[in-house]
Design an enzyme around this catalytic site. Structure first.
Site, PDB file in Angstrom:
ATOM      1  N   LYS A  93       0.858  -1.188   0.000  1.00 49.63           N
ATOM      2  CA  LYS A  93       0.000   0.000   0.000  1.00 49.63           C
ATOM      3  C   LYS A  93       0.883   1.223   0.000  1.00 49.63           C
ATOM      4  O   LYS A  93       1.822   1.318   0.795  1.00 49.63           O
ATOM      5  CB  LYS A  93      -0.881   0.006   1.269  1.00 49.63           C
ATOM      6  N   GLN A 114       7.224   3.884   3.852  1.00 45.95           N
ATOM      7  CA  GLN A 114       5.820   3.485   3.892  1.00 45.95           C
ATOM      8  C   GLN A 114       5.608   2.209   4.722  1.00 45.95           C
ATOM      9  O   GLN A 114       4.575   2.066   5.381  1.00 45.95           O
ATOM     10  CB  GLN A 114       5.329   3.262   2.453  1.00 45.95           C
ATOM     11  N   LYS A 117       5.518   3.449   8.341  1.00 50.91           N
ATOM     12  CA  LYS A 117       4.342   4.315   8.525  1.00 50.91           C
ATOM     13  C   LYS A 117       3.072   3.472   8.606  1.00 50.91           C
ATOM     14  O   LYS A 117       2.234   3.650   9.489  1.00 50.91           O
ATOM     15  CB  LYS A 117       4.258   5.276   7.335  1.00 50.91           C
ATOM     16  N   LYS A 129       5.453   1.728  -3.089  1.00 53.87           N
ATOM     17  CA  LYS A 129       5.367   3.071  -3.680  1.00 53.87           C
ATOM     18  C   LYS A 129       5.637   2.963  -5.161  1.00 53.87           C
ATOM     19  O   LYS A 129       6.311   2.026  -5.609  1.00 53.87           O
ATOM     20  CB  LYS A 129       6.419   3.989  -3.051  1.00 53.87           C
ATOM     21  N   GLY A 168      -2.623   8.303  -4.315  1.00 55.03           N
ATOM     22  CA  GLY A 168      -1.944   9.498  -4.809  1.00 55.03           C
ATOM     23  C   GLY A 168      -0.702   9.857  -4.016  1.00 55.03           C
ATOM     24  O   GLY A 168      -0.412   9.294  -2.959  1.00 55.03           O
ATOM     25  N   ASP A 169       0.054  10.781  -4.555  1.00 56.88           N
ATOM     26  CA  ASP A 169       1.195  11.422  -3.892  1.00 56.88           C
ATOM     27  C   ASP A 169       1.450  12.691  -4.720  1.00 56.88           C
ATOM     28  O   ASP A 169       0.521  13.166  -5.408  1.00 56.88           O
ATOM     29  CB  ASP A 169       2.410  10.477  -3.855  1.00 56.88           C
ATOM     30  N   THR A 213      -4.342  13.680   5.129  1.00 50.95           N
ATOM     31  CA  THR A 213      -2.913  13.795   5.455  1.00 50.95           C
ATOM     32  C   THR A 213      -2.645  15.120   6.183  1.00 50.95           C
ATOM     33  O   THR A 213      -1.983  15.146   7.233  1.00 50.95           O
ATOM     34  CB  THR A 213      -2.052  13.692   4.188  1.00 50.95           C
ATOM     35  N   ASN A 244      -1.963  19.188  -1.963  1.00 52.95           N
ATOM     36  CA  ASN A 244      -3.005  18.519  -1.186  1.00 52.95           C
ATOM     37  C   ASN A 244      -2.716  18.525   0.317  1.00 52.95           C
ATOM     38  O   ASN A 244      -3.574  18.890   1.123  1.00 52.95           O
ATOM     39  CB  ASN A 244      -3.159  17.076  -1.706  1.00 52.95           C
ATOM     40  N   SER A 380      -6.856   5.913   3.705  1.00 53.57           N
ATOM     41  CA  SER A 380      -6.932   5.013   2.551  1.00 53.57           C
ATOM     42  C   SER A 380      -7.358   3.616   3.015  1.00 53.57           C
ATOM     43  O   SER A 380      -8.161   2.949   2.341  1.00 53.57           O
ATOM     44  CB  SER A 380      -5.563   4.899   1.873  1.00 53.57           C
TER      45      SER A 380
HETATM   46  P1  NDP Z   1       0.976  17.854  -4.363  1.00 47.47           P
HETATM   47  O1  NDP Z   1       1.457  17.487  -5.717  1.00 47.47           O
HETATM   48  O2  NDP Z   1      -0.470  18.075  -4.140  1.00 47.47           O
HETATM   49  O3  NDP Z   1       1.737  19.161  -3.848  1.00 47.47           O
HETATM   50  C1  NDP Z   1       3.122  19.183  -3.760  1.00 47.47           C
HETATM   51  C2  NDP Z   1       3.557  20.554  -3.289  1.00 47.47           C
HETATM   52  O4  NDP Z   1       4.952  20.512  -2.985  1.00 47.47           O
HETATM   53  C3  NDP Z   1       3.397  21.626  -4.351  1.00 47.47           C
HETATM   54  O5  NDP Z   1       3.168  22.852  -3.709  1.00 47.47           O
HETATM   55  C4  NDP Z   1       4.735  21.598  -5.058  1.00 47.47           C
HETATM   56  O6  NDP Z   1       5.063  22.826  -5.692  1.00 47.47           O
HETATM   57  C5  NDP Z   1       5.671  21.350  -3.890  1.00 47.47           C
HETATM   58  N1  NDP Z   1       6.853  20.612  -4.395  1.00 47.47           N
HETATM   59  C6  NDP Z   1       6.866  19.369  -4.923  1.00 47.47           C
HETATM   60  N2  NDP Z   1       8.104  19.013  -5.321  1.00 47.47           N
HETATM   61  C7  NDP Z   1       8.862  20.061  -5.019  1.00 47.47           C
HETATM   62  C8  NDP Z   1      10.235  20.305  -5.196  1.00 47.47           C
HETATM   63  N3  NDP Z   1      11.085  19.395  -5.741  1.00 47.47           N
HETATM   64  N4  NDP Z   1      10.718  21.500  -4.755  1.00 47.47           N
HETATM   65  C9  NDP Z   1       9.882  22.421  -4.207  1.00 47.47           C
HETATM   66  N5  NDP Z   1       8.560  22.237  -4.027  1.00 47.47           N
HETATM   67  C10 NDP Z   1       8.065  21.083  -4.437  1.00 47.47           C
HETATM   68  O7  NDP Z   1       1.534  16.707  -3.403  1.00 47.47           O
HETATM   69  P2  NDP Z   1       1.060  16.309  -1.924  1.00 47.47           P
HETATM   70  O8  NDP Z   1       0.593  17.512  -1.192  1.00 47.47           O
HETATM   71  O9  NDP Z   1       0.170  15.137  -2.035  1.00 47.47           O
HETATM   72  O10 NDP Z   1       2.434  15.789  -1.289  1.00 47.47           O
HETATM   73  C11 NDP Z   1       3.305  16.625  -0.536  1.00 47.47           C
HETATM   74  C12 NDP Z   1       4.198  15.770   0.328  1.00 47.47           C
HETATM   75  O11 NDP Z   1       3.401  15.007   1.237  1.00 47.47           O
HETATM   76  C13 NDP Z   1       5.070  14.752  -0.405  1.00 47.47           C
HETATM   77  O12 NDP Z   1       6.295  14.597   0.300  1.00 47.47           O
HETATM   78  C14 NDP Z   1       4.271  13.460  -0.278  1.00 47.47           C
HETATM   79  O13 NDP Z   1       5.097  12.323  -0.393  1.00 47.47           O
HETATM   80  C15 NDP Z   1       3.746  13.622   1.124  1.00 47.47           C
HETATM   81  N6  NDP Z   1       2.558  12.829   1.482  1.00 47.47           N
HETATM   82  C16 NDP Z   1       1.420  12.883   0.735  1.00 47.47           C
HETATM   83  C17 NDP Z   1       0.321  12.165   1.106  1.00 47.47           C
HETATM   84  C18 NDP Z   1      -0.976  12.263   0.388  1.00 47.47           C
HETATM   85  O14 NDP Z   1      -1.951  11.664   0.850  1.00 47.47           O
HETATM   86  N7  NDP Z   1      -1.072  12.995  -0.708  1.00 47.47           N
HETATM   87  C19 NDP Z   1       0.352  11.263   2.285  1.00 47.47           C
HETATM   88  C20 NDP Z   1       1.575  11.350   3.054  1.00 47.47           C
HETATM   89  C21 NDP Z   1       2.631  12.095   2.633  1.00 47.47           C
HETATM   90  P3  NDP Z   1       4.918  22.911  -7.295  1.00 47.47           P
HETATM   91  O15 NDP Z   1       3.463  22.899  -7.570  1.00 47.47           O
HETATM   92  O16 NDP Z   1       5.587  24.183  -7.639  1.00 47.47           O
HETATM   93  O17 NDP Z   1       5.625  21.697  -7.847  1.00 47.47           O
HETATM   94  O1  2IT Z   2       3.046   8.881   1.492  1.00 46.85           O
HETATM   95  C1  2IT Z   2       1.901   8.448   1.677  1.00 46.85           C
HETATM   96  O2  2IT Z   2       1.556   7.926   2.744  1.00 46.85           O
HETATM   97  C2  2IT Z   2       0.909   8.608   0.592  1.00 46.85           C
HETATM   98  N1  2IT Z   2       1.239   9.187  -0.444  1.00 46.85           N
HETATM   99  C3  2IT Z   2      -0.475   8.051   0.738  1.00 46.85           C
HETATM  100  C4  2IT Z   2      -0.479   6.577   0.461  1.00 46.85           C
HETATM  101  C5  2IT Z   2      -1.851   5.940   0.422  1.00 46.85           C
HETATM  102  O3  2IT Z   2      -1.860   4.750   0.059  1.00 46.85           O
HETATM  103  O4  2IT Z   2      -2.854   6.563   0.738  1.00 46.85           O
END
Ligand code: NDP
Ligand code: 2IT
Length: 448
Positions: A93, A114, A117, A129, A168-169, A213, A244, A380
């Site tokens: 997952k 993961q 976590k 992943k 997603g991520d 998240t 997100n 999830s």
């Molecule tokens: P999104 O794509 O929705 O947003 C990512 C954000 O981070 C954007 O603002 C983006 O800016 C910025 N960003 C991404 N890459 C870079 C980079 N290399 N340098 C600077 N800024 C960057 O992703 P999420 O919000 O889903 O994910 C954010 C973090 O949270 C990640 O580390 C992800 O692994 C983690 N995460 C996500 C989960 C989820 O459920 N979605 C669960 C647990 C962890 P820009 O638009 O300019 O690229």
């Molecule tokens: O980093 C993470 O925990 C995620 N991107 C969410 C993973 C999931 O299966 O919901």
């Protein structure tokens, strides 16, 4: 950093040798190993039975070509990945990341994190992943659909509700999950809701998954504050990212009485002293798929800063919610100088090892991502539970479950930190508690 236990050092060197050039994966492994000295002293059978080596080697790694045609008729070739790291606690997952920086080392670091976590959530889910170096930025909906359909045309044979359940991520949200699910359904001729999570509410998704998240990260930080007799009320908060995770961290921090004064994207950061306008932020990022420059243009009093670091903005609570290694040692020193009291990682591994050391030495409450951002994957798992029972829960009930899970993770981390001689250290707490659960399961299931 303290030297590793000699057994752990030896195993770490083998990981370095066997996985050359995968800096982020090495970093994630080292961060876990640094906590495990007292565990292997107490339970030498984990070393004798080579549990660590077994956990560091993914069960399966898939790399594939993803060809598709852009709007101008040009053929594009991307690379797809799925690393199925550990299914010792349940089906693999973990999310899919679409970003030009994605490579095998990054997918392996994320998959490795993961595993731990997902154990912390207490839900029956293994760790994996995947993703691609595809960049969705600036692409039309049709191009994103074409890419997702091609990606799933290979991925479908590796996944399933009892095998591997992606979500997603970075770069993968509701739109992408929709196209991926549609193609899976078409190829397999199955309406297998539980094969992907993060689905839309009208077609098998869970309430609160989108928010989970960010909300969960704030709930975890709230528990840490509560343990010190404090709360979010009146706190000045900085959140990095504006995707997100960041958006819903802002939302919940504001609901709990905080003022969120800054957020960022890869082009810079916005400072908004009177508190971010969340409705405008959602409109710009979620609806228009725009940039923070558009937010600043539409918000009198907000300033866009395109050079420098968001971590130089002073705050009580810092929530890194963008990407790995975005908060380095200089940033940590600046945060400490400005009197930060809590740092909770909404992103995966956003804080470098040196920065983590600075924060811990300064007695900052520090929550590692594998604990603080586990609310996303936990919800999830709640989505999978609803799909399996063909049920759909209310927002209120689902959020209550999420809050309970985050409180449970906090308690578990705090308890394990005490047990292994590092009270108040949530890094040690998260790593030891999840590792012991995983190691016992690895031993119970035999050499497989
Ligand atoms: P999104 O794509 O929705 O947003 C990512 C954000 O981070 C954007 O603002 C983006 O800016 C910025 N960003 C991404 N890459 C870079 C980079 N290399 N340098 C600077 N800024 C960057 O992703 P999420 O919000 O889903 O994910 C954010 C973090 O949270 C990640 O580390 C992800 O692994 C983690 N995460 C996500 C989960 C989820 O459920 N979605 C669960 C647990 C962890 P820009 O638009 O300019 O690229
Ligand atoms: O980093 C993470 O925990 C995620 N991107 C969410 C993973 C999931 O299966 O919901």
């Amino acid at each position: 950093m303290a030297a590793l236990d000699p057994h752990l050092q030896e195993i770490y060197e083998v990981v370095l040798r066997r996985n050359p050039g995968e800096a982020e994966f090495h970093q994630a492994v080292l961060e876990v190993f640094e906590s495990l000295g007292p565990v292997v002293l107490k339970r030498p059978e984990y070393v004798e039975s080579r549990v660590l080596e077994r956990l560091c080697e993914p069960e399966r790694q898939v790399i594939f070509r993803v060809p598709w045609i852009d709007d101008s008729g040009r053929i594009e070739i991307n690379r797809g990945f799925r690393v199925e790291f550990s299914s010792v606690l349940g089906p693999f997952k973990g999310g899919l990341r679409f970003h030009p920086s994605v490579n095998l080392g990054i997918v392996k670091f994320l998959g490795f994190e993961q595993i731990f976590k997902n154990a912390l959530t207490g839900m029956p889910i293994g760790g994996g992943k995947g993703g691609s170096d595809f960049d969705p930025k600036g692409r039309s909906d049709r191009e994103v659909m074409a890419f997702c359909q091609s990606f799933m045309t290979e991925l479908y044979r590796h996944i399933g509700e009892y095998t591997d359940v992606p979500a997603g991520d970075i770069g993968v949200g509701g739109r992408e999950i929709g196209y991926l699910f549609g193609q899976y359904k078409r190829i397999t001729n199955l309406y297998e809701s539980g094969v992907l999570t993060g689905k839309g509410l009208g077609w098998g998704g869970s309430r609160v998954r989108k928010e989970a998240t960010g909300y969960g990260t704030v709930f975890f930080a709230q528990e840490m504050l509560r343990a010190r007799g404090d709360s979010f009320d009146g706190k000045r908060v900085v959140v990095s990212g504006s995707g997100n995770v960041a958006i819903y961290a802002v939302e919940m921090a504001q609901r709990l009485g905080a003022t969120v004064v800054a957020c960022s994207d890869s082009s810079g950061y916005v400072v908004d002293e009177s508190g971010l306008d969340l409705e405008l932020l959602k409109q710009v990022k979620e609806v228009d798929r725009g940039r923070l420059a558009d937010y600043a243009a539409g918000r009198p009093g907000a300033t866009l800063v395109t050079d420098g670091s968001i971590w130089h903005v002073d705050c009580d609570v810092a929530l890194p919610c963008a990407t790995q290694n975005e908060l380095d040692e200089d940033a940590a020193i600046s945060l400490v100088k400005h009197g930060v009291s809590v740092v909770a990682e909404g992103a995966n591994m956003p804080t470098t090892r040196a920065a983590t050391r600075v924060l811990l030495d300064a007695d900052v409450l520090f929550a590692p991502g594998k604990a603080a951002n586990a609310g996303g994957v936990a919800t999830s798992a709640l989505e999978m539970q609803q799909n399996a029972s063909r049920d759909s829960w209310t927002h209120e009930y689902t959020q209550e479950r999420l809050e309970g899970i985050m409180r449970g993770i906090h308690e578990r981390c705090a308890g394990s930190a005490d047990e292994f001689g590092a009270p108040g250290n949530y890094v040690v707490g998260a790593n030891t508690s999840s590792f012991v659960q995983l190691a016992d399961a690895v031993l119970a299931l035999g050499v497989i």
